[in-house]
Design an enzyme around this catalytic site. Structure first.
Site, PDB file in Angstrom:
ATOM      1  N   ILE A  80     -24.406 126.840   6.506  1.00 60.32           N
ATOM      2  CA  ILE A  80     -23.870 125.672   5.814  1.00 60.32           C
ATOM      3  C   ILE A  80     -24.836 124.494   5.906  1.00 60.32           C
ATOM      4  O   ILE A  80     -25.054 123.778   4.922  1.00 60.32           O
ATOM      5  CB  ILE A  80     -22.489 125.298   6.399  1.00 60.32           C
ATOM      6  CG1 ILE A  80     -21.467 126.395   6.074  1.00 60.32           C
ATOM      7  CG2 ILE A  80     -22.008 123.951   5.856  1.00 60.32           C
ATOM      8  CD1 ILE A  80     -20.119 126.223   6.761  1.00 60.32           C
ATOM      9  N   ALA A  97     -28.871 120.630  20.979  1.00 60.55           N
ATOM     10  CA  ALA A  97     -27.503 120.248  21.329  1.00 60.55           C
ATOM     11  C   ALA A  97     -27.221 120.339  22.816  1.00 60.55           C
ATOM     12  O   ALA A  97     -26.286 119.697  23.311  1.00 60.55           O
ATOM     13  CB  ALA A  97     -26.511 121.118  20.560  1.00 60.55           C
ATOM     14  N   TYR A  99     -13.218 127.089  20.931  1.00 61.39           N
ATOM     15  CA  TYR A  99     -13.734 126.647  19.632  1.00 61.39           C
ATOM     16  C   TYR A  99     -12.645 125.920  18.844  1.00 61.39           C
ATOM     17  O   TYR A  99     -12.865 124.833  18.310  1.00 61.39           O
ATOM     18  CB  TYR A  99     -14.247 127.857  18.847  1.00 61.39           C
ATOM     19  CG  TYR A  99     -14.814 127.528  17.483  1.00 61.39           C
ATOM     20  CD1 TYR A  99     -16.107 127.029  17.360  1.00 61.39           C
ATOM     21  CD2 TYR A  99     -14.073 127.733  16.322  1.00 61.39           C
ATOM     22  CE1 TYR A  99     -16.641 126.736  16.115  1.00 61.39           C
ATOM     23  CE2 TYR A  99     -14.598 127.444  15.079  1.00 61.39           C
ATOM     24  CZ  TYR A  99     -15.872 126.950  14.981  1.00 61.39           C
ATOM     25  OH  TYR A  99     -16.405 126.647  13.739  1.00 61.39           O
ATOM     26  N   LYS A 130     -12.559 121.926  17.715  1.00 63.55           N
ATOM     27  CA  LYS A 130     -12.491 121.509  16.316  1.00 63.55           C
ATOM     28  C   LYS A 130     -11.267 120.633  16.052  1.00 63.55           C
ATOM     29  O   LYS A 130     -11.309 119.708  15.234  1.00 63.55           O
ATOM     30  CB  LYS A 130     -12.494 122.734  15.398  1.00 63.55           C
ATOM     31  CG  LYS A 130     -13.812 123.498  15.386  1.00 63.55           C
ATOM     32  CD  LYS A 130     -14.962 122.631  14.901  1.00 63.55           C
ATOM     33  CE  LYS A 130     -16.247 123.435  14.750  1.00 63.55           C
ATOM     34  NZ  LYS A 130     -17.361 122.634  14.212  1.00 63.55           N
TER      35      LYS A 130
END
Length: 212
Positions: A13, A55, A147, A151
């Protein structure tokens, strides 16, 4: 004519975002850990440059923004595309190791918080932050507890940033893709799981990075 910074941008993406923004005439900075790969990609595109971001090194979220501002003089748009999970260890609630949970939530959440906080300091009464989140932050899954939790937190943080920075004419929005046909998905999901998953998708296929 915008100056746009995209994290985790050498694949999937993130790379699709870079290409689309460049096609639309932006100056796009690819934030990446693998600078060699980023430069190879940037050399094939018009108006695309590279800045370093790892990161796992919190300070690099601030330094990547500073590098963009030093080079371009400003930043108009930040796309927080970074997100990670280890499907082999990020399991259901009962079986996920607490340290795996904490590390995943910390890594995903701080990537958005720190990058956004650094960017808004240089958005002169105009700007946009776009967080690539996940539908997993809205709807519980049968695995990937860390995860999904990270989110969900990013979705809420998006709303907070939007409210707090509205006075500075800075918008903040989240895009919540479902399962997308990226390289990471291809590596981590079995054909059996994909077949099972697609039974529940009306289109009968995954979304494409370009569609996101």
């Amino acid at each position: 004519n915008k100056v746009i910074l995209v994290t985790a941008s050498t694949r999937g993406i993130g790379l699709a975002v870079v290409k689309k923004c460049a096609d639309d005439g932006a100056t796009v900075y690819m934030a990446a850990r693998d600078m060699e790969r980023a430069r190879e990609i940037a050399n094939t595109l018009t108006g695309v440059k590279c800045v370093y971001n790892d990161a796992t090194k919190p300070e690099s979220f601030t330094s990547m923004v500073e590098d963009v501002v030093t080079d371009a003089g400003r930043i108009d748009v930040l796309v927080n595309n970074f997100g990670t999970s280890n499907p082999g260890k990020d399991l259901d609630f009962s079986h996920t190791d607490p340290q795996v949970f904490l590390d995943t939530v910390n890594l995903n959440l701080r990537s958005v918080f720190m990058a956004s906080q650094a960017a808004v300091k240089h958005m002169a009464n105009s700007g946009s932050i776009i967080n690539i989140s996940s539908v997993g932050g809205l709807v519980p899954d049968i695995s990937q507890v860390a995860y999904g939790t990270s989110k969900a937190a990013i979705n809420y943080l998006t709303k907070l940033i939007a409210v707090h920075e509205a006075k500075n004419n800075i918008r903040c929005n989240a895009v919540l893709p479902g399962m997308t046909a990226t390289e990471a998905v291809a590596k981590n999901l079995s054909e059996e799981f994909r077949t099972l998953f697609l039974r529940h998708i009306p289109l009968g296929r995954m979304g494409l990075p370009e569609e996101i």
